[in-house]
Motif scaffolding. Structure first.
Motif, PDB file in Angstrom:
ATOM      1  N   GLY A  63       0.796  -1.218   0.000  1.00  0.00           N
ATOM      2  CA  GLY A  63       0.000   0.000   0.000  1.00  0.00           C
ATOM      3  C   GLY A  63       0.825   1.264   0.000  1.00  0.00           C
ATOM      4  N   ARG A  64       2.070   1.172  -0.466  1.00  0.00           N
ATOM      5  CA  ARG A  64       2.920   2.363  -0.532  1.00  0.00           C
ATOM      6  C   ARG A  64       2.385   3.332  -1.595  1.00  0.00           C
ATOM      7  NH1 ARG A  64       8.363   1.558   1.081  1.00  0.00           N
ATOM      8  NH2 ARG A  64       8.467  -0.120   2.632  1.00  0.00           N
ATOM      9  N   ASP A  65       2.890   4.564  -1.566  1.00  0.00           N
ATOM     10  CA  ASP A  65       2.427   5.593  -2.486  1.00  0.00           C
ATOM     11  C   ASP A  65       3.113   5.440  -3.839  1.00  0.00           C
ATOM     12  OD1 ASP A  65       1.231   7.731  -3.627  1.00  0.00           O
ATOM     13  OD2 ASP A  65       2.293   9.269  -2.470  1.00  0.00           O
ATOM     14  N   VAL A  66       2.776   4.374  -4.550  1.00  0.00           N
ATOM     15  CA  VAL A  66       3.234   4.155  -5.924  1.00  0.00           C
ATOM     16  C   VAL A  66       1.997   3.976  -6.793  1.00  0.00           C
ATOM     17  CG1 VAL A  66       5.464   3.176  -5.309  1.00  0.00           C
ATOM     18  CG2 VAL A  66       3.486   1.672  -5.465  1.00  0.00           C
ATOM     19  N   ARG A  67       2.061   4.449  -8.025  1.00  0.00           N
ATOM     20  CA  ARG A  67       0.878   4.449  -8.886  1.00  0.00           C
ATOM     21  C   ARG A  67       1.135   3.600 -10.126  1.00  0.00           C
ATOM     22  NH1 ARG A  67      -2.530   8.898  -7.493  1.00  0.00           N
ATOM     23  NH2 ARG A  67      -1.662   9.980  -5.693  1.00  0.00           N
ATOM     24  N   PRO A  68       0.526   2.443 -10.209  1.00  0.00           N
ATOM     25  CA  PRO A  68       0.747   1.581 -11.378  1.00  0.00           C
ATOM     26  C   PRO A  68       0.088   2.158 -12.623  1.00  0.00           C
ATOM     27  CG  PRO A  68      -0.970   0.660  -9.988  1.00  0.00           C
ATOM     28  CD  PRO A  68      -0.402   1.834  -9.237  1.00  0.00           C
ATOM     29  N   SER A  69       0.792   2.090 -13.726  1.00  0.00           N
ATOM     30  CA  SER A  69       0.245   2.544 -15.005  1.00  0.00           C
ATOM     31  C   SER A  69      -0.724   1.503 -15.556  1.00  0.00           C
ATOM     32  CB  SER A  69       1.377   2.761 -16.002  1.00  0.00           C
ATOM     33  OG  SER A  69       2.007   1.515 -16.294  1.00  0.00           O
ATOM     34  N   GLN A  70      -1.457   1.877 -16.587  1.00  0.00           N
ATOM     35  CA  GLN A  70      -2.354   0.923 -17.246  1.00  0.00           C
ATOM     36  C   GLN A  70      -1.564  -0.265 -17.788  1.00  0.00           C
ATOM     37  OE1 GLN A  70      -6.067   1.557 -17.955  1.00  0.00           O
ATOM     38  NE2 GLN A  70      -5.502   2.589 -16.053  1.00  0.00           N
ATOM     39  N   GLN A  71      -0.372   0.014 -18.298  1.00  0.00           N
ATOM     40  CA  GLN A  71       0.465  -1.058 -18.838  1.00  0.00           C
ATOM     41  C   GLN A  71       0.850  -2.051 -17.740  1.00  0.00           C
ATOM     42  OE1 GLN A  71       4.048   0.340 -20.683  1.00  0.00           O
ATOM     43  NE2 GLN A  71       4.737  -1.706 -21.314  1.00  0.00           N
ATOM     44  N   VAL A  72       1.208  -1.540 -16.570  1.00  0.00           N
ATOM     45  CA  VAL A  72       1.573  -2.413 -15.454  1.00  0.00           C
ATOM     46  C   VAL A  72       0.374  -3.229 -14.994  1.00  0.00           C
ATOM     47  CG1 VAL A  72       2.234  -2.422 -13.015  1.00  0.00           C
ATOM     48  CG2 VAL A  72       3.532  -1.059 -14.660  1.00  0.00           C
ATOM     49  N   LEU A  73      -0.798  -2.594 -14.918  1.00  0.00           N
ATOM     50  CA  LEU A  73      -1.999  -3.320 -14.506  1.00  0.00           C
ATOM     51  C   LEU A  73      -2.323  -4.441 -15.493  1.00  0.00           C
ATOM     52  CD1 LEU A  73      -4.264  -0.356 -13.342  1.00  0.00           C
ATOM     53  CD2 LEU A  73      -3.042  -1.992 -11.900  1.00  0.00           C
ATOM     54  N   HIS A  74      -2.196  -4.156 -16.788  1.00  0.00           N
ATOM     55  CA  HIS A  74      -2.415  -5.204 -17.796  1.00  0.00           C
ATOM     56  C   HIS A  74      -1.426  -6.345 -17.585  1.00  0.00           C
ATOM     57  CE1 HIS A  74      -5.555  -3.731 -20.434  1.00  0.00           C
ATOM     58  NE2 HIS A  74      -5.001  -2.534 -20.465  1.00  0.00           N
ATOM     59  N   ALA A  75      -0.167  -6.011 -17.313  1.00  0.00           N
ATOM     60  CA  ALA A  75       0.858  -7.029 -17.117  1.00  0.00           C
ATOM     61  C   ALA A  75       0.564  -7.879 -15.882  1.00  0.00           C
ATOM     62  CB  ALA A  75       2.233  -6.363 -17.002  1.00  0.00           C
ATOM     63  N   LEU A  76       0.104  -7.250 -14.807  1.00  0.00           N
ATOM     64  CA  LEU A  76      -0.233  -7.990 -13.587  1.00  0.00           C
ATOM     65  C   LEU A  76      -1.438  -8.899 -13.826  1.00  0.00           C
ATOM     66  CD1 LEU A  76       0.245  -5.207 -10.890  1.00  0.00           C
ATOM     67  CD2 LEU A  76       1.585  -7.306 -11.109  1.00  0.00           C
ATOM     68  N   ALA A  77      -2.433  -8.383 -14.529  1.00  0.00           N
ATOM     69  CA  ALA A  77      -3.616  -9.197 -14.820  1.00  0.00           C
ATOM     70  C   ALA A  77      -3.238 -10.425 -15.635  1.00  0.00           C
ATOM     71  CB  ALA A  77      -4.658  -8.355 -15.558  1.00  0.00           C
ATOM     72  N   LEU A  78      -2.343 -10.245 -16.602  1.00  0.00           N
ATOM     73  CA  LEU A  78      -1.900 -11.369 -17.430  1.00  0.00           C
ATOM     74  C   LEU A  78      -1.057 -12.332 -16.606  1.00  0.00           C
ATOM     75  CD1 LEU A  78      -1.841 -12.569 -20.284  1.00  0.00           C
ATOM     76  CD2 LEU A  78       0.233 -11.224 -20.715  1.00  0.00           C
ATOM     77  N   ALA A  79      -0.161 -11.803 -15.783  1.00  0.00           N
ATOM     78  CA  ALA A  79       0.724 -12.650 -14.981  1.00  0.00           C
ATOM     79  C   ALA A  79      -0.063 -13.510 -14.002  1.00  0.00           C
ATOM     80  CB  ALA A  79       1.722 -11.778 -14.217  1.00  0.00           C
ATOM     81  N   LEU A  80      -1.132 -12.951 -13.432  1.00  0.00           N
ATOM     82  CA  LEU A  80      -1.926 -13.670 -12.429  1.00  0.00           C
ATOM     83  C   LEU A  80      -3.083 -14.451 -13.047  1.00  0.00           C
ATOM     84  CD1 LEU A  80      -1.944 -10.815  -9.780  1.00  0.00           C
ATOM     85  CD2 LEU A  80      -0.884 -13.072  -9.486  1.00  0.00           C
ATOM     86  N   GLY A  81      -3.240 -14.358 -14.360  1.00  0.00           N
ATOM     87  CA  GLY A  81      -4.298 -15.103 -15.042  1.00  0.00           C
ATOM     88  C   GLY A  81      -5.693 -14.713 -14.592  1.00  0.00           C
TER      89      GLY A  81
END
Length: 260
Positions: A63-81
């Motif tokens: 919960g640190r103050d970092v802001r994921p980009s849309q690209q990162v969110l897409h990558a996480l969604a793909l990585a976690l299936g």
């Protein structure tokens, strides 16, 4: 940073952690190992699969103050299936905009008249926290103690806390898990809301199943389906159900049943 933004970051971290812990290495093409001491994937493995820094991913879960980009969110969604509902929830709780204020859950007399006109098809309207705002006679006959004019009916409280819910719903576990997943999704998109916080506390205090399932962070959305209901005479009836958003009433949903 505002309290709302901090709550959103914590919610995103909790969701990512729950997704990681219930994913298995084989699900994402990694070799398993009997030496794993924790369930699911390691943080380093998720980071590797998503192509991001392990430290940065750890900050997201914390919960640190970092802001994921849309690209990162897409990558996480793909990585976690992630499934569609999980992906939509991930993007919703990671949005920069603060969550909207929970709308007033007041029944519209015209909507209530439509519900009555649908009789003998069972129909009811629920609000954002699953308070039942309007229902017809057929729905009251079908769900018995769930829909009475004593107090303020709430669908989630009835399913988890009412003694007769398991009798009325032969497939209680499946129904309860699906309903809790929809509540979990709504609560996650409204972090800090007293209404959702109080409902969560009541459910987890009084229901061992709700307390066990809540940390899993399953999410769901309204959809059509089939439900089995035990009638007052003991017969089990299969019913198809469909849900619709009520126009000009944010957070309100009309659900209609028909026998198969």
């Amino acid at each position: 940073m505002s309290d709302v933004t901090e709550q959103q970051r914590r919610e995103l971290g909790a969701f990512l952690r729950a997704l990681r812990e219930r994913a298995s290495p084989s699900d994402v093409g990694l070799p398993g190992s009997s030496r794993r001491r924790t369930p699911g994937l390691r943080r380093e493995e998720v980071a590797m699969l998503a192509g991001i820094s392990p430290t940065w991913y750890t900050f997201l879960e914390q919960g640190r103050d970092v802001r994921p980009s849309q690209q990162v969110l897409h990558a996480l969604a793909l990585a976690l299936g992630l499934a569609d509902a999980e992906r939509a929830h991930l993007f919703a709780i990671a949005a920069d905009a603060p969550p909207s204020t929970l709308p007033d859950q007041v029944s519209d007399p015209e909507v209530a008249r439509v519900v009555d006109l649908l009789d003998p098809a069972p129909a009811y309207v629920t609000g954002a926290t699953f308070d039942v705002l309007a229902w017809n006679t057929a729905a009251a006959d079908l769900f018995r103690s769930a829909l009475t004019h004593d107090g303020h009916p709430n669908l989630v409280r009835w399913v988890f806390l009412a003694p007769d819910a398991r009798e009325v719903l032969p497939d209680w576990t499946e129904v309860a898990q699906g309903l809790l997943a929809r509540l979990r999704s709504r609560a996650g998109r409204n972090p800090g809301s007293p209404a959702y916080r109080d409902l969560e506390a009541d459910l987890r205090r009084a229901s061992t199943e709700a307390d066990r399932w809540w940390p899993r962070y399953d999410v769901g959305s309204e959809r059509a389906g089939i439900k089995r209901v035990r009638l007052a005479d003991g017969r089990v009836q299969r019913l198809a159900h469909t849900s619709f958003e009520v126009a000009d009433r944010p957070g309100q949903t009309m659900t209609v049943y028909r026998p198969l």
